[in-house]
Design a protein around this motif. Structure first.
Motif, PDB file in Angstrom:
ATOM      1  N   VAL A   4      10.846 -16.982 -14.710  1.00  0.00           N
ATOM      2  CA  VAL A   4      10.269 -15.629 -14.680  1.00  0.00           C
ATOM      3  C   VAL A   4       9.097 -15.572 -13.703  1.00  0.00           C
ATOM      4  O   VAL A   4       8.990 -14.645 -12.887  1.00  0.00           O
ATOM      5  N   ASP A   5       8.214 -16.569 -13.767  1.00  0.00           N
ATOM      6  CA  ASP A   5       7.068 -16.606 -12.850  1.00  0.00           C
ATOM      7  C   ASP A   5       7.534 -16.696 -11.395  1.00  0.00           C
ATOM      8  O   ASP A   5       6.960 -16.054 -10.509  1.00  0.00           O
ATOM      9  N   PHE A   6       8.558 -17.498 -11.156  1.00  0.00           N
ATOM     10  CA  PHE A   6       9.088 -17.651  -9.798  1.00  0.00           C
ATOM     11  C   PHE A   6       9.616 -16.311  -9.275  1.00  0.00           C
ATOM     12  O   PHE A   6       9.340 -15.927  -8.127  1.00  0.00           O
ATOM     13  N   VAL A   7      10.347 -15.595 -10.115  1.00  0.00           N
ATOM     14  CA  VAL A   7      10.885 -14.290  -9.712  1.00  0.00           C
ATOM     15  C   VAL A   7       9.747 -13.313  -9.427  1.00  0.00           C
ATOM     16  O   VAL A   7       9.786 -12.552  -8.446  1.00  0.00           O
ATOM     17  N   LEU A   8       8.714 -13.325 -10.261  1.00  0.00           N
ATOM     18  CA  LEU A   8       7.575 -12.425 -10.052  1.00  0.00           C
ATOM     19  C   LEU A   8       6.886 -12.710  -8.717  1.00  0.00           C
ATOM     20  O   LEU A   8       6.468 -11.783  -8.011  1.00  0.00           O
ATOM     21  N   ILE A   9       6.779 -13.973  -8.373  1.00  0.00           N
ATOM     22  CA  ILE A   9       6.154 -14.337  -7.096  1.00  0.00           C
ATOM     23  C   ILE A   9       7.005 -13.846  -5.926  1.00  0.00           C
ATOM     24  O   ILE A   9       6.481 -13.323  -4.934  1.00  0.00           O
ATOM     25  N   VAL A  10       8.320 -13.998  -6.037  1.00  0.00           N
ATOM     26  CA  VAL A  10       9.214 -13.508  -4.980  1.00  0.00           C
ATOM     27  C   VAL A  10       9.089 -11.993  -4.840  1.00  0.00           C
ATOM     28  O   VAL A  10       9.050 -11.457  -3.721  1.00  0.00           O
ATOM     29  N   VAL A  11       9.004 -11.292  -5.968  1.00  0.00           N
ATOM     30  CA  VAL A  11       8.854  -9.832  -5.929  1.00  0.00           C
ATOM     31  C   VAL A  11       7.543  -9.452  -5.245  1.00  0.00           C
ATOM     32  O   VAL A  11       7.496  -8.542  -4.403  1.00  0.00           O
TER      33      VAL A  11
ATOM     34  N   MET B 286       7.821  15.550  -7.243  1.00  0.00           N
ATOM     35  CA  MET B 286       6.622  14.924  -6.690  1.00  0.00           C
ATOM     36  C   MET B 286       5.740  14.338  -7.788  1.00  0.00           C
ATOM     37  O   MET B 286       5.183  13.256  -7.646  1.00  0.00           O
ATOM     38  N   MET B 287       5.616  15.086  -8.900  1.00  0.00           N
ATOM     39  CA  MET B 287       4.791  14.611 -10.007  1.00  0.00           C
ATOM     40  C   MET B 287       5.355  13.322 -10.582  1.00  0.00           C
ATOM     41  O   MET B 287       4.622  12.377 -10.877  1.00  0.00           O
ATOM     42  N   LYS B 288       6.703  13.288 -10.723  1.00  0.00           N
ATOM     43  CA  LYS B 288       7.340  12.089 -11.260  1.00  0.00           C
ATOM     44  C   LYS B 288       7.136  10.907 -10.318  1.00  0.00           C
ATOM     45  O   LYS B 288       6.895   9.782 -10.749  1.00  0.00           O
ATOM     46  N   ASP B 289       7.249  11.156  -9.011  1.00  0.00           N
ATOM     47  CA  ASP B 289       7.033  10.091  -8.031  1.00  0.00           C
ATOM     48  C   ASP B 289       5.610   9.562  -8.104  1.00  0.00           C
ATOM     49  O   ASP B 289       5.367   8.356  -7.969  1.00  0.00           O
ATOM     50  N   SER B 290       4.661  10.456  -8.328  1.00  0.00           N
ATOM     51  CA  SER B 290       3.262  10.049  -8.430  1.00  0.00           C
ATOM     52  C   SER B 290       3.045   9.150  -9.644  1.00  0.00           C
ATOM     53  O   SER B 290       2.365   8.121  -9.555  1.00  0.00           O
ATOM     54  N   TYR B 291       3.626   9.537 -10.791  1.00  0.00           N
ATOM     55  CA  TYR B 291       3.505   8.720 -11.997  1.00  0.00           C
ATOM     56  C   TYR B 291       4.183   7.363 -11.807  1.00  0.00           C
ATOM     57  O   TYR B 291       3.671   6.324 -12.237  1.00  0.00           O
ATOM     58  N   LEU B 292       5.342   7.383 -11.161  1.00  0.00           N
ATOM     59  CA  LEU B 292       6.078   6.143 -10.934  1.00  0.00           C
ATOM     60  C   LEU B 292       5.277   5.193 -10.054  1.00  0.00           C
ATOM     61  O   LEU B 292       5.215   3.984 -10.317  1.00  0.00           O
TER      62      LEU B 292
ATOM     63  N   LYS C 161       2.041   5.096  -9.780  1.00  0.00           N
ATOM     64  CA  LYS C 161       0.919   4.576 -10.568  1.00  0.00           C
ATOM     65  C   LYS C 161       1.379   3.472 -11.515  1.00  0.00           C
ATOM     66  O   LYS C 161       0.688   2.461 -11.701  1.00  0.00           O
ATOM     67  N   ILE C 162       2.547   3.666 -12.112  1.00  0.00           N
ATOM     68  CA  ILE C 162       3.083   2.645 -13.022  1.00  0.00           C
ATOM     69  C   ILE C 162       3.380   1.356 -12.265  1.00  0.00           C
ATOM     70  O   ILE C 162       3.018   0.256 -12.701  1.00  0.00           O
ATOM     71  N   LEU C 163       4.029   1.495 -11.106  1.00  0.00           N
ATOM     72  CA  LEU C 163       4.353   0.313 -10.301  1.00  0.00           C
ATOM     73  C   LEU C 163       3.088  -0.381  -9.806  1.00  0.00           C
ATOM     74  O   LEU C 163       3.018  -1.612  -9.762  1.00  0.00           O
ATOM     75  N   PHE C 164       2.092   0.432  -9.451  1.00  0.00           N
ATOM     76  CA  PHE C 164       0.814  -0.130  -9.003  1.00  0.00           C
ATOM     77  C   PHE C 164       0.156  -0.927 -10.136  1.00  0.00           C
ATOM     78  O   PHE C 164      -0.338  -2.039  -9.926  1.00  0.00           O
ATOM     79  N   GLY C 165       0.181  -0.358 -11.334  1.00  0.00           N
ATOM     80  CA  GLY C 165      -0.394  -1.058 -12.481  1.00  0.00           C
ATOM     81  C   GLY C 165       0.358  -2.333 -12.812  1.00  0.00           C
ATOM     82  O   GLY C 165      -0.252  -3.373 -13.100  1.00  0.00           O
ATOM     83  N   LEU C 166       1.695  -2.271 -12.770  1.00  0.00           N
ATOM     84  CA  LEU C 166       2.502  -3.461 -13.044  1.00  0.00           C
ATOM     85  C   LEU C 166       2.253  -4.553 -12.005  1.00  0.00           C
ATOM     86  O   LEU C 166       2.229  -5.745 -12.333  1.00  0.00           O
TER      87      LEU C 166
END
Length: 301
Positions: free
Chosen positions: A122-129, A1-7, A9-14
């Motif tokens: 790269v920008d195009f891929v980021l927009i699709v994501v 659970m702790m690892k999922d929480s950190y992950l 947060k990282i994804l949210f920041g990215l």
């Protein structure tokens, strides 16, 4: 659970780093278009025969032909940069960005804008994501619901989330506009242009000049990037110049056939350069700016 929480947060920041990166890119692409700084065509390049013009120059000259078209593109990019940082308008911005970046990517590939293909992809891929987060709502809107969203957005936000996007957009836009405006101000538009060489004398002795490879007359081109091009006697000579008020310093990459390698002088009445060239020889060049009806670039910028 702790690892999922950190992950998470990282994804949210990215995610938000990506959002603000796209925003900054769009705003910084838009502002130079407002000031007509992008897609500028070098004057001497416009005299090249069409068959000799590269695909890149074809595209660049097309987009650079109209300020209002540049303004339209710039407004679109600026809107994307602003709307994407606000949660309520992010989807609109991403859909607009998807169309804009698809077009830019195809243009870069098809017209050999090699230096821009990588970052555009790269920008195009980021927009699709970023758009993938809205897949369910988009599917419901376009396929199932015929235009209805039942999702209710939570409007509660802390002060930082509420005001930081506004702060970011205002500060970036104003600061980058000031930077771009000051950069544009370094170009003397009264000097930049295409000119017909009327007379050239060295030590008060006239020098006979014939037309060069560009144009039907002896020509001089002073470009916005401080490049000088002389098209005389069936040859094209390249060099650079430096302006300080009315004084001009010219340095050619290679000597001309009338032995001009360097020259320091003054611009007089916007139609004459006089000064000293190599070996202290007196130099005078009389020229006439090409009429805008014959060279649209002279009126465009």
């Amino acid at each position: 659970m702790m690892k999922d929480s950190y992950l998470k947060k990282i994804l949210f920041g990215l995610k938000y780093l990506t959002i603000y990166y796209i925003s900054a890119s769009m705003i910084c692409f838009a502002i130079p278009k407002f000031l007509f700084m992008q897609f500028r065509v070098l004057h001497y390049a416009s005299y090249a025969p069409l068959v000799e013009v590269s695909k890149t120059q074809h595209m660049w000259s097309f987009f650079g032909r109209s300020y209002h078209y540049n303004l339209f593109i710039g407004i679109t990019e600026f809107l994307i940069g602003v709307l994407i940082v606000f949660r309520r308008t992010r989807l609109i911005a991403l859909l607009m960005a998807l169309g804009v970046y698809s077009n830019i990517l195809i243009l870069n590939i098809e017209f050999d804008i090699d230096f821009a293909i990588g970052h555009t992809f790269v920008d195009f891929v980021l927009i699709v994501v970023l758009l993938s987060e809205y897949y369910g709502d988009l599917y419901k809107f376009f396929i199932q619901s015929g235009g209805k969203f039942n999702h209710v957005m939570n409007t509660g936000q802390n002060m930082f989330k509420q005001y930081f996007p506004v702060f970011f957009v205002v500060v970036l836009s104003v600061s980058y506009f000031i930077f771009a405006f000051n950069l544009r101000a370094t170009v003397n538009e009264d000097v930049v242009g295409a000119y017909k060489i009327e007379r050239l004398s060295i030590n008060n002795t006239p020098v006979i000049l014939n037309n060069g490879n560009l144009g039907s007359d002896p020509m001089m081109f002073l470009e916005y990037n401080n490049q000088i091009v002389l098209s005389v006697n069936d040859t094209v000579y390249y060099g650079h110049y430096v302006l300080v008020k009315d004084s001009i310093k010219i340095r050619m990459n290679h000597p001309t056939n009338f032995n001009l390698q360097s020259m320091d002088g003054l611009i007089k009445n916007k139609n004459k350069i006089s000064g000293e060239m190599d070996e202290k020889k007196l130099f005078q060049l009389d020229y006439t700016r090409i009429d805008g009806k014959k060279d649209y670039l002279n009126d465009l910028y």
